[in-house]
Design an enzyme around this catalytic site. Structure first.
Site, PDB file in Angstrom:
ATOM      1  N   ASP A  62       5.297   4.838  -1.671  1.00 18.41           N
ATOM      2  CA  ASP A  62       5.086   4.362  -2.939  1.00 18.41           C
ATOM      3  C   ASP A  62       5.516   5.535  -3.917  1.00 18.41           C
ATOM      4  O   ASP A  62       4.677   6.062  -4.443  1.00 18.41           O
ATOM      5  CB  ASP A  62       3.640   3.894  -3.145  1.00 18.41           C
ATOM      6  N   CYS A  66     -14.568  -6.202 -38.448  1.00 19.75           N
ATOM      7  CA  CYS A  66     -15.355  -5.525 -37.450  1.00 19.75           C
ATOM      8  C   CYS A  66     -14.524  -4.108 -36.957  1.00 19.75           C
ATOM      9  O   CYS A  66     -13.543  -4.416 -36.633  1.00 19.75           O
ATOM     10  CB  CYS A  66     -15.626  -6.520 -36.196  1.00 19.75           C
ATOM     11  N   CYS A  89     -20.281  -4.697 -34.505  1.00 28.34           N
ATOM     12  CA  CYS A  89     -20.608  -5.008 -35.874  1.00 28.34           C
ATOM     13  C   CYS A  89     -21.993  -6.081 -36.114  1.00 28.34           C
ATOM     14  O   CYS A  89     -22.341  -5.995 -37.360  1.00 28.34           O
ATOM     15  CB  CYS A  89     -19.490  -5.622 -36.600  1.00 28.34           C
ATOM     16  N   LYS A 133       6.331   2.175   3.761  1.00 30.73           N
ATOM     17  CA  LYS A 133       6.869   1.920   2.601  1.00 30.73           C
ATOM     18  C   LYS A 133       6.242   2.972   1.823  1.00 30.73           C
ATOM     19  O   LYS A 133       5.307   2.760   1.246  1.00 30.73           O
ATOM     20  CB  LYS A 133       6.762   0.527   1.937  1.00 30.73           C
ATOM     21  N   CYS A 167     -15.666 -12.064 -31.589  1.00 25.67           N
ATOM     22  CA  CYS A 167     -16.700 -11.673 -32.716  1.00 25.67           C
ATOM     23  C   CYS A 167     -15.570 -12.083 -33.895  1.00 25.67           C
ATOM     24  O   CYS A 167     -14.499 -11.935 -33.731  1.00 25.67           O
ATOM     25  CB  CYS A 167     -16.567 -10.148 -32.701  1.00 25.67           C
ATOM     26  N   GLU A 199       9.075   1.009   9.332  1.00 27.54           N
ATOM     27  CA  GLU A 199       8.984   2.398   8.578  1.00 27.54           C
ATOM     28  C   GLU A 199       7.534   2.002   7.939  1.00 27.54           C
ATOM     29  O   GLU A 199       7.577   1.008   7.259  1.00 27.54           O
ATOM     30  CB  GLU A 199       9.997   3.139   7.847  1.00 27.54           C
ATOM     31  N   ASP A 238       0.298  31.791   2.464  1.00 26.62           N
ATOM     32  CA  ASP A 238       0.514  32.643   1.178  1.00 26.62           C
ATOM     33  C   ASP A 238       0.968  34.197   1.452  1.00 26.62           C
ATOM     34  O   ASP A 238       1.595  34.540   0.740  1.00 26.62           O
ATOM     35  CB  ASP A 238      -0.876  32.643   0.439  1.00 26.62           C
TER      36      ASP A 238
HETATM   37  S1  IVH Z   1      15.220   1.001   2.720  1.00 24.42           S
HETATM   38  C1  IVH Z   1      16.891  -1.780  -0.563  1.00 24.42           C
HETATM   39  N1  IVH Z   1      12.961   2.482   3.469  1.00 24.42           N
HETATM   40  O1  IVH Z   1      11.124   0.250  -1.599  1.00 24.42           O
HETATM   41  C2  IVH Z   1      17.028  -1.594   1.081  1.00 24.42           C
HETATM   42  N2  IVH Z   1      12.987   1.714   1.300  1.00 24.42           N
HETATM   43  O2  IVH Z   1      11.546  -2.526  -2.643  1.00 24.42           O
HETATM   44  C3  IVH Z   1      17.007  -0.172   1.330  1.00 24.42           C
HETATM   45  N3  IVH Z   1      11.150   2.174  -0.234  1.00 24.42           N
HETATM   46  O3  IVH Z   1      13.942   0.890  -3.817  1.00 24.42           O
HETATM   47  C4  IVH Z   1      15.812   0.516   1.149  1.00 24.42           C
HETATM   48  N4  IVH Z   1       9.941   3.188   1.529  1.00 24.42           N
HETATM   49  O4  IVH Z   1      12.681   2.937  -3.027  1.00 24.42           O
HETATM   50  C5  IVH Z   1      13.490   1.841   2.375  1.00 24.42           C
HETATM   51  N5  IVH Z   1      10.936   3.272   4.485  1.00 24.42           N
HETATM   52  C6  IVH Z   1      11.671   2.618   3.506  1.00 24.42           C
HETATM   53  C7  IVH Z   1      11.337   2.708   2.077  1.00 24.42           C
HETATM   54  C8  IVH Z   1      11.915   1.921   1.051  1.00 24.42           C
HETATM   55  C9  IVH Z   1       9.870   2.841   0.099  1.00 24.42           C
HETATM   56  C10 IVH Z   1      11.222   1.825  -1.567  1.00 24.42           C
HETATM   57  C11 IVH Z   1      12.775   1.980  -1.923  1.00 24.42           C
HETATM   58  C12 IVH Z   1      13.362   0.833  -2.327  1.00 24.42           C
HETATM   59  C13 IVH Z   1      12.161  -0.221  -2.696  1.00 24.42           C
HETATM   60  C14 IVH Z   1      12.524  -1.669  -2.397  1.00 24.42           C
END
Ligand code: IVH
Length: 665
Positions: free
Chosen positions: A117, A425, A405, A115, A420, A113, A37
């Site tokens: 969300d 109600c 009710c 995934k 019910c 990798e 900060d």
């Molecule tokens: S690669 C479709 N890598 O998952 C192939 N996608 O279910 C290219 N997503 O629309 C995507 N983490 O938004 C890739 N490490 C990752 C990801 C990833 C999240 C999402 C992405 C995609 C969806 C498909």
């Protein structure tokens, strides 16, 4: 050596961007919040004193620019596909085997990798500068959300690579930022987001980038399209990282599918220690040549697959069980829980579905149970742990009376639900009205749960037919209802009178008739009266309308109370038959419209689609070919341009009048 202001500004920009990177991308903070900060403040002050040295990639520039009128649509040169899912080790082994069969190779290595969300986006750079960011949309075209993306701290506005490049990644919201946002919204009485993903999607749709900046969104890049450089996906990620992109450090190059499975399993529990949600892992074939050979289907690449974790189950105590009464009178038992964190959010209630389910689970009040939550779905109790019972647990009583009710409950033949039977109600009345006004039904904006409760409690509504007889004088008397809200509500009610036939059928709230079945009925019949007259045989002969649905439709229309409410709707002028637009749909043919400002009754997409449906054209900019400018509140520069060119400027109401007139011609 003392630095000049210019040098110090440059140094601070570098440092702060680096600290952001370490904190958000590497998950490895290197200085305290306090120190951070201090540096940020110093930079702000210097930039204020020496604006000439302000850098375009300064972290202070991420506060968001001017609000937009709308998002432009942009085409994806390379479609943004989705991904197939797997749920077990066996399915991963099958994925590997299939690849080997398809391209006839013995060994395939992968990159695994997380995934993330969140929400997928595509970013475009040229001359090392970020200039375009697009949502996935339908995969072929998305919204230009560049200005919103510019506010993301970890999104580099500049990279160390001059060639044009497109990269893709996931925008997400951290769990702590999500909780904070929902807490603020709760205090303001705003609707809460169900999860961080929804909050991210909602934030990216805001038209005011300054508001987006406050949401503290983040991004990871997971894909880059490079011409003749790296030979593997692993190298692509390394390259992207080196030129300045936020690439997650949590990734692994796996020699074979066995290593892939091990790495996926490793994250099964470890994922909860991350500050953001992941809903699985992504497995990608490493060799780009091999990726190319495998290609894609219309929906997803053959070289990648997602591995979804089983839903997280967490144990907690059932403090009580309450009974909720739904729109159709169904009594649903709901467990009140000792609050616990499940898949990233705090859960304090879980559904028990019905009283047979309580029996099946053997659950008692005071029990320790497992709950789970998958996606949007309401959390549910999945298992009891009887081993830890203390002996003071209490049985759950099956109600014989409606908790709202007091009517004696009934149990339907062939159904587990207890209901019910009293359609007067109050619980049912409220739920029916809420359903009637909801989006897929009559879509009456402003008539949500809060106001329905108030209106019913104040005896202004006793069924949904009453909605069309609400009067300004009665509404304005209510606390917290101002002139503007009353007018808006009455207008929204008026507008709903011409809802498409299928939505009206759905709005009636016939048991077992969802929006899909309503659409089928709207195709089959031309009016409510026709449905009412249809025999049981006729109804059950319609594809996809089963005997239970057919019986339910008959029951609905043989109930006197329901018929009275339908008459109320008819008298109020609610359209009770299928659109006749089909024959004369081209009523706006040859006319070009431009829209400016915010409309009350339509979103941009809605009005565009409406005009198009009626044969008209909508363009983004005003020219001498424009016939009408529809002007909402806070119009933009298009209005002045239109005036200068002498183009007819009309309000939303005038537009609706125009449509009505042409329709009745
Ligand atoms: S690669 C479709 N890598 O998952 C192939 N996608 O279910 C290219 N997503 O629309 C995507 N983490 O938004 C890739 N490490 C990752 C990801 C990833 C999240 C999402 C992405 C995609 C969806 C498909």
């Amino acid at each position: 050596m003392i630095k000049t202001p210019k040098e110090r500004i440059e140094e601070l920009v570098k440092l702060i961007n680096y600290y952001n990177y370490m904190y958000y991308v590497e998950n490895n903070p290197v200085i305290s919040d306090y120190e951070y900060d201090q540096l940020y403040k110093e930079l702000l002050e210097l930039e204020e004193k020496f604006p000439q040295y302000k850098l375009p990639d300064s972290p202070t520039q991420k506060v968001g620019g001017k609000p937009l009128e709308e998002f432009k649509t942009v085409e994806h040169k390379i479609p943004m596909l989705s991904m197939d899912n797997t749920y077990s080790d066996e399915e991963l082994i099958e994925f590997d085997a299939k690849i080997k069969r398809m391209v006839d190779v013995r060994d395939v290595d992968y990159v695994v990798e997380l995934k993330y969300d969140g929400v997928a986006v595509s970013l475009h750079y040229k001359n090392g500068e970020f200039f375009l960011g697009v949502t996935r949309g339908d995969g072929f075209r998305g919204d230009d959300i560049t200005e919103n993306l510019r506010t993301i701290k970890t999104l580099p506005l500049k990279i160390k690579y001059k060639e044009p490049i497109e990269v893709r990644g996931e925008v997400y919201m951290r769990k702590d930022d999500f909780e904070k946002l929902n807490k603020e919204r709760k205090e303001k009485g705003e609707v809460l987001f169900a999860n961080p993903r929804n909050a991210t999607a909602g934030s990216l749709k805001l038209l005011d980038p300054k508001l987006v900046a406050q949401r503290n969104l983040q991004i990871f890049i997971y894909q880059g399209f490079l011409n003749n450089g790296p030979k593997t996906h692993w190298e692509v990620l390394e390259f992207l990282k080196n030129i300045g992109f936020p690439v997650s450090p949590y990734r692994k190059h796996c020699k074979n599918i066995k290593e892939v499975i091990e790495y996926c399993n490793e994250w099964q529990d470890k994922r909860f220690s991350l500050p953001y949600n992941i809903d699985g892992m992504v497995i990608k074939v490493n060799s780009l040549d091999l990726q190319k050979n495998l290609g894609t289907t219309t929906k997803s690449p053959r070289w990648a697959v997602a591995y979804k974790f089983p839903a997280e189950q967490v144990s907690t105590i059932v403090k009580d069980v309450i009974v909720q009464v739904g729109r159709t009178g169904t009594l649903t038992p709901v467990a009140i829980l000792e609050p616990v964190l499940v898949s990233g959010t705090t859960v304090s209630r879980a559904t028990l579905h019905n009283f047979d389910e309580i029996k099946r689970l053997g659950v008692k009040i005071g029990d320790r149970v497992f709950v789970e939550k998958s996606g949007e779905i309401i959390p549910k109790v999945v298992k009891v742990i009887p081993e830890v019972r203390k002996g003071n647990e209490k049985d759950i009583q099956i109600p014989t009376e409606c908790p709202v009710c007091g009517s004696k409950v009934v149990k339907d033949r062939e159904e587990v639900a207890i209901r019910c039977p009293n359609i007067r109600c109050p619980a049912q009345v409220k739920e029916r009205i809420i359903h009637f006004a909801s989006r897929d039904a009559m879509d009456i904006e402003g008539l949500g749960e809060k106001w329905v409760n108030i209106f019913v409690d104040n005896k202004l509504l006793s069924d949904y037919g009453d909605i069309y007889y609400l009067k300004y004088e009665d509404l304005i008397k209510l606390e917290r209802m101002g002139d503007k809200s009353v007018r808006n509500l009455l207008e929204a009610i008026e507008k709903s009178k011409t809802r498409p036939f299928a939505n009206l059928i759905y709005a009636l709230g016939i048991r077992h008739i969802g929006i899909h079945a309503s659409e089928i009925l709207a195709d089959e019949f031309t009016s409510i009266d026709e449905i009412k007259k249809a025999s049981l045989e006729k109804l059950s002969s319609i594809p996809e309308i089963g005997p239970i649905m057919a019986e339910s439709i008959k029951d609905f229309f043989s109930n006197e109370e329901n018929l009275k409410v339908i008459e109320k709707l008819r008298k109020a002028g609610v359209k009770m038959e299928r659109e006749k637009i089909e024959e004369k749909k081209e009523i706006l043919a040859g006319l070009t419209f431009v829209i400016t400002g915010t409309l009350k009754n339509y979103s941009r997409n809605e009005i565009q689609n409406y005009i198009k449906k009626l044969g008209g054209k909508v363009t983004n900019s005003v020219s001498k070919n424009t016939d009408y400018i529809i002007c909402g509140s806070e119009p933009g520069s298009k209005l002045e341009k239109g005036r200068a060119l002498g183009i007819k400027i009309i309000s939303e109401e005038e537009f609706e009048k125009l449509v009505k007139e042409r329709m009745s011609e």
